[in-house]
Design a protein around this motif. Structure first.
Motif, short mmCIF file in Angstrom:
data_model
loop_
_atom_site.label_atom_id
_atom_site.label_comp_id
_atom_site.label_asym_id
_atom_site.label_seq_id
_atom_site.Cartn_x
_atom_site.Cartn_y
_atom_site.Cartn_z
N SER A 99 -85.49 -90.92 64.44
CA SER A 99 -84.14 -90.76 63.85
C SER A 99 -84.12 -91.17 62.38
O SER A 99 -84.71 -92.18 62.02
CB SER A 99 -83.12 -91.61 64.61
OG SER A 99 -83.06 -91.22 65.95
N GLN A 100 -83.39 -90.41 61.59
CA GLN A 100 -83.30 -90.67 60.14
C GLN A 100 -81.96 -91.25 59.72
O GLN A 100 -81.79 -91.68 58.59
CB GLN A 100 -83.54 -89.36 59.36
CG GLN A 100 -84.91 -88.76 59.57
CD GLN A 100 -86.03 -89.68 59.06
OE1 GLN A 100 -85.99 -90.16 57.94
NE2 GLN A 100 -87.01 -89.96 59.91
N SER A 101 -80.96 -91.22 60.64
CA SER A 101 -79.63 -91.74 60.27
C SER A 101 -79.00 -92.41 61.48
O SER A 101 -79.46 -92.20 62.61
CB SER A 101 -78.73 -90.58 59.81
OG SER A 101 -78.45 -89.74 60.93
N GLU A 111 -77.63 -90.00 64.20
CA GLU A 111 -78.75 -89.42 64.96
C GLU A 111 -79.27 -90.41 65.99
O GLU A 111 -79.46 -90.07 67.15
CB GLU A 111 -79.89 -89.12 63.96
CG GLU A 111 -80.37 -87.69 63.97
CD GLU A 111 -81.46 -87.48 62.94
OE1 GLU A 111 -82.63 -87.75 63.25
OE2 GLU A 111 -81.13 -87.07 61.80
N CYS A 162 -85.40 -91.24 69.48
CA CYS A 162 -84.78 -92.42 68.84
C CYS A 162 -85.67 -92.92 67.70
O CYS A 162 -85.19 -93.28 66.62
CB CYS A 162 -84.61 -93.56 69.85
SG CYS A 162 -83.27 -93.32 71.01
N PHE A 204 -79.20 -90.07 70.14
CA PHE A 204 -80.38 -90.11 71.01
C PHE A 204 -80.33 -91.32 71.95
O PHE A 204 -80.87 -91.27 73.05
CB PHE A 204 -81.67 -90.11 70.17
CG PHE A 204 -81.91 -88.81 69.46
CD1 PHE A 204 -81.74 -87.59 70.11
CD2 PHE A 204 -82.29 -88.78 68.12
CE1 PHE A 204 -81.95 -86.38 69.46
CE2 PHE A 204 -82.50 -87.58 67.45
CZ PHE A 204 -82.33 -86.37 68.13
#
Length: 509
Positions: free
Chosen positions: A99-101, A104, A96, A108
């Motif tokens: 995460s980049q977006s 995503e 988590c 998670f």
């Protein structure tokens, strides 16, 4: 089983700390993201409505995983399940954080919610198992304290981390806590005898539950963006949800080994108690989601200060919980639950009197007052709903109530945000209608703001928006006040006696 029952770990204190930390971490994660939502949404470039997926994805997957706990613990053993759930939770938390977006992060969070499912029931089961019968009440009171403190620590910690560092750290913080908890419990409990059994898995029940609840959650979350039933996506989603939930209910009532034992609703107190628990918790969850969002987006609070304003709700439950646990049986539990709803309802009506000028102290005092209701809420309602179940069904009943309560919280998150934003839009439209550059009052206001230029119009729009959200917030709290008045009346449909049966000790929080 006798070997399990007589097992005592080398250090009861260390075992208790290890087990409690895992639950603390999991319950913390249900609220830590609340105050960080505006920041997360901004950083990942999505609207605040889409941002609530961070909360609902975790809550829904967590609820769906809960009914599997019993089957998993019988299959793999309680200690092993606890340790693996904790380690996987650590991994999901790390994912988590990186995460980049938004898709995503939500993916998670779903994984995190699924692996968190067994943590609370296993902590409770193992605490009851390692404490001698005379001290079990104390162990459960301690667990109750953890589950009350964690949601309060969440917003403060989440706010402070978001303001001082960056939002991914609200997830990274779980890594050392989880690894420590898993290591301690493994070391303390490794010699505990294990008895496992292979039981048939109700795959049809589980699949229909996942699809039915998942589709319903997507409908609730996407409804506002897509204009509800004007959209074929929402219509199809609703049909899928209705069909699969109908299959789920029929199948669970007829299957020999149901994943969720719906037959428990035949018991009156279980039925009434569960409705009251789910309704009360959903209301409590919604209030604590909207308040920090309103403070940050409309009142200019930082995440830390929003967390601090919400936090006093936890002071009285921490102080009162041990006494409620000790003396509650001397009262009619319907009176205690009724008082809880009166206090929470009154706090909602107090918030309905807020204006844009309301100060920090006033908000914090209302939160402190609401704490009386929270302190009196959980234990009496749990005792009522478990009171008329046969001893061998107490564990099932507690699991089902926890499942529905978690689900109620996640649906409340979607519906609350939807009601709040929709009402604000309606108020904004009404307010805009009465504003015209031909009106003397409007011209006067523009004059105060520096003349009829783009900057003044932007300021006027900002004032309108702030007023619309204020009115929507007042509407929301008025509605919640009446919901809690309804719960006061509903709880009186339960029938005494409410004494606990002998059996696995009461569960769920």
């Amino acid at each position: 089983m006798s070997g399990q029952a007589s097992f005592t770990p080398p250090s009861l204190l260390l075992t208790t700390i290890g087990l409690s930390l895992a639950t603390f971490m999991q319950v913390l994660d249900t609220t830590i993201a609340n105050v960080a939502l505006p920041t997360i949404s901004g950083n990942l470039g999505v609207s605040s409505e889409q941002g609530t997926w961070v909360i609902t994805s975790f809550a829904v997957s967590n609820a769906i995983a809960l009914p599997l706990t019993g089957w998993l613990s019988r299959r793999f053993g309680e200690v092993k399940l606890f340790i693996w759930a904790t380690l996987l939770f650590v991994l999901a938390s790390f994912l988590c954080g990186i995460s980049q977006s938004m898709p995503e992060l939500v993916g998670f969070r779903v994984l995190q919610g699924v692996v968190a499912g067994p943590l609370y029931p296993m902590t409770q089961t193992l605490l009851i198992a390692v404490y001698p019968p005379a001290k079990r009440g104390m162990a459960l009171a301690l667990l109750a304290m953890v589950t009350v403190v964690a949601p309060i620590a969440g917003p403060i910690l989440g706010g402070w981390i978001t303001d001082s560092y960056s939002w991914p750290w609200i997830f990274f913080i779980n890594v050392p806590i989880g690894l420590f908890a898993a290591a301690v419990v493994r070391q303390q409990m490794r010699t505990r005898p294990v008895s496992t059994s292979r039981q048939p898995m109700d795959y049809i029940g589980l699949l229909s539950l996942i699809v039915g609840v998942g589709a319903l959650q997507i409908v609730l979350d996407k409804g506002n963006d897509l204009d509800w039933f004007e959209s074929s996506f929402i219509v199809i989603g609703s049909l899928i949800s209705v069909v699969f939930l109908a299959v789920f209910i029929i199948w669970e009532l007829t299957d020999k080994h149901p994943v969720v034992n719906l037959r428990l609703f035949a018991h009156r107190n279980f039925r009434i108690g569960t409705i009251v628990l789910v309704g009360g918790y959903a209301g409590f969850f919604g209030i604590n989601l909207i308040l920090p969002q309103w403070l940050q987006t409309q009142m200019g609070y930082t995440a830390t200060w929003a967390g601090l304003a919400v936090a006093p709700i936890g002071l009285l439950p921490v102080l009162m919980s041990p006494f409620v646990g000790k003396y509650a049986h001397k009262f009619d539990l319907r009176v205690l639950a009724g008082l809880a709803f009166v206090a929470i309802g009154a706090s909602c009506f107090m918030r309905a009197g807020f204006t844009n000028e309301v100060d920090f102290q006033h908000i914090a005092l209302v939160q402190l007052f609401m704490g009386i209701g929270v302190a009196l809420f959980f234990m009496p309602t749990l005792s009522i709903l478990l009171s008329d179940l046969p001893p061998q069904q107490i564990a099932d009943g507690s699991g089902l109530a926890t499942f529905l309560r978690t689900l109620g919280g996640s649906f409340a998150a979607s519906l609350t945000t939807w009601i709040w934003i929709r009402r604000a839009d309606q108020h904004h439209a009404y307010l805009s209608e009465s504003i015209s550059t031909y009106e003397p009052a409007t011209r006067d206001m523009l004059g105060h703001l520096g003349g009829a230029n783009g900057q003044s119009y932007a300021q006027l729009e900002q004032m309108l928006n702030s007023q619309a959200y204020m009115m929507s917030t007042v509407d929301y709290f008025t509605l919640m006040g009446w919901v809690f008045v309804g719960l006061v009346l509903l709880v009186w449909l339960a029938k005494p006696p409410f004494a606990a049966k002998a059996g696995p000790a009461s569960a769920g929080h």
